[in-house]
Design an enzyme around this catalytic site. Structure first.
Site, PDB file in Angstrom:
ATOM      1  N   ARG A 152       0.821  -1.218   0.000  1.00 14.54           N
ATOM      2  CA  ARG A 152       0.000   0.000   0.000  1.00 14.54           C
ATOM      3  C   ARG A 152       0.852   1.265   0.000  1.00 14.54           C
ATOM      4  NH1 ARG A 152      -4.164  -1.563   4.657  1.00 14.54           N
ATOM      5  NH2 ARG A 152      -5.285  -3.263   3.657  1.00 14.54           N
ATOM      6  N   ARG A 209      -3.541   5.762   0.879  1.00 14.12           N
ATOM      7  CA  ARG A 209      -4.289   6.883   1.431  1.00 14.12           C
ATOM      8  C   ARG A 209      -3.488   7.761   2.378  1.00 14.12           C
ATOM      9  NH1 ARG A 209      -8.998   3.324   3.790  1.00 14.12           N
ATOM     10  NH2 ARG A 209      -7.219   1.904   3.939  1.00 14.12           N
ATOM     11  N   ARG A 218      -7.679  11.229  -5.674  1.00 15.68           N
ATOM     12  CA  ARG A 218      -8.886  10.435  -5.506  1.00 15.68           C
ATOM     13  C   ARG A 218     -10.137  11.281  -5.271  1.00 15.68           C
ATOM     14  NH1 ARG A 218      -8.976   5.731  -2.786  1.00 15.68           N
ATOM     15  NH2 ARG A 218     -11.206   6.144  -2.672  1.00 15.68           N
ATOM     16  N   ASP A 243      -6.573  -2.884  -7.498  1.00 20.98           N
ATOM     17  CA  ASP A 243      -7.247  -3.507  -6.366  1.00 20.98           C
ATOM     18  C   ASP A 243      -7.523  -4.961  -6.703  1.00 20.98           C
ATOM     19  OD1 ASP A 243      -9.927  -4.161  -4.674  1.00 20.98           O
ATOM     20  OD2 ASP A 243      -8.788  -2.569  -3.708  1.00 20.98           O
ATOM     21  N   TYR A 267     -14.874 -12.176  -0.154  1.00 16.53           N
ATOM     22  CA  TYR A 267     -15.581 -10.938  -0.485  1.00 16.53           C
ATOM     23  C   TYR A 267     -16.844 -11.210  -1.285  1.00 16.53           C
ATOM     24  CZ  TYR A 267     -11.717  -7.986   1.116  1.00 16.53           C
ATOM     25  OH  TYR A 267     -10.779  -7.343   1.887  1.00 16.53           O
TER      26      TYR A 267
END
Length: 375
Positions: free
Chosen positions: A37, A41, A50, A94, A172
């Site tokens: 990552r 973020r 974003r 992703d 998921y």
């Protein structure tokens, strides 16, 4: 190297191959380092980029993925790869683009994470999924992003491609999002074992051409994320996760050979999968990633000297002072030793982490690993 400075695929010649040499088990002048990552973020640039569009729209934009990849790792400045010398880049994407390509709707809900409005609830829901052979063609935007990023990296460091492993993707798709227990997905394993294997096979058949396509597009290494390994004990893992992890590696390597593409090192990261380290080391991957709950020396005893280890500083250690980060890195490097090792965190960076502390981590790895080799 060709006279024009381009490699065999027409990409700029690689200038820093330390990460790749460590992955292949070769000796290096220092320990290479990258962060899961690292294009995430915690970066102000990431949040600014974003802000104008939703997450998966960003994933479908090769230009945006390239920009976010090259902004890694750690600065408000425009060229952080020069300021903080990571030894590899990982493409911004992703793992859930694969279920999307299979025909499932996936949204990213602010403050919650990924959500599947219509998860798989019954065995007949598998009929809603597209043929896995079409997945690669649906994900051309990922390949375009990889090619564009590889060009713009200009050979500074290798580019890593990635995907989620079948069991993690299944969780998921069945749970409809994240879960603390994975009870619905595990219910499938116990109550619908045949359907579970069918779904896991569909996902494997989708992942193989997708990963091969990433290499054809320019990826120089591949990481498979089995992020939810810890929800399975040894028995369920050996039955429903490990066979497909092995099959992905075996088939990807075979298809690369068939396509006349050079082999690339493959990394398996099974979070909380400490109970399966020995099996993972024999699953066909050059590198085994470790989370922070595994003692490096015990991991090396378990896997032997035939694979490279990657990891495994607790991500939360980056909340410490820069001085303490340096001390923790030194201990980690001492425990892993100088050979067959790639430094990383034991999981991905968190959104509230100080970019300067990520830089301190990277610098400490380079500094202490060079000192370690001098002694």
């Amino acid at each position: 190297m060709e006279a024009n400075g381009l490699g065999p695929q027409g990409f700029p010649e690689l200038k820093n191959d330390t990460f790749l040499r460590a992955a292949w088990g070769e000796e290096t002048d220092y320990t290479p380092v990258w962060c899961m990552r690292q294009a995430g973020r915690y970066l102000p640039e990431f949040r600014e980029t974003r802000a104008a569009q939703d997450f998966f729209s960003t994933c479908r934009s090769p230009e945006a993925c390239c920009e976010l990849t090259l902004q890694q790792p750690v600065s408000c400045f425009l060229q952080p790869l020069r300021r903080f010398p990571l030894d590899a880049a990982i493409i911004f994407s992703d793992i859930l683009v694969v279920p999307q390509a299979l025909g499932m709707e996936v949204t990213m809900v602010p403050g919650k994470g990924p959500s599947f409005p219509e998860p798989l609830r019954e065995e007949q829901d598998l009929e809603r999924l597209r043929d896995p052979e079409v997945v690669a063609s649906e994900l051309g935007y990922v390949f375009q992003a990889i090619t564009l990023t590889r060009q713009r990296l200009a050979g500074r460091v290798p580019l890593i491609g990635f995907a989620g492993a079948p069991w993690t993707l299944m969780t998921y798709m069945v749970e409809g999002g994240g879960s603390s227990t994975m009870a619905q997905a595990k219910r499938w394993l116990y109550q619908r074992p045949q359907a579970s294997h069918q779904l896991l096979r569909i996902l494997t058949d989708a992942l193989v051409p997708y990963l091969v396509g990433q290499v054809a597009a320019g990826a120089q290494a591949l990481q498979l994320f089995e992020s939810h390994a810890g929800h399975l004990g040894p028995q369920l893992f050996n039955k429903f996760a490990l066979p497909y992890i092995r099959d992905v590696a075996k088939q990807v390597k075979a298809r690369l050979r068939e396509a006349g593409l050079a082999p690339v090192p493959m990394i398996i990261f099974a979070k909380d999968g400490h109970f399966a380290l020995e099996e993972l080391a024999q699953a066909g991957y050059e590198v085994v990633g470790l989370d922070w709950t595994v003692a490096p020396k015990k991991a090396r005893e378990c896997v032997g000297k035939t694979v490279t280890l990657q990891g495994n500083l607790d991500p939360c250690a980056l909340y410490a002072s820069e001085e303490e980060i340096g001390q923790l890195v030194k201990q980690m490097l001492d425990d892993f030793g100088p050979h067959r090792y790639i430094a990383n965190l034991g999981h991905g960076l968190y959104p509230d982490m100080d970019p300067e502390h990520v830089g301190a981590f990277v610098d400490a790895v380079h500094k202490h690993s060079r000192l370690l080799r001098q002694n």
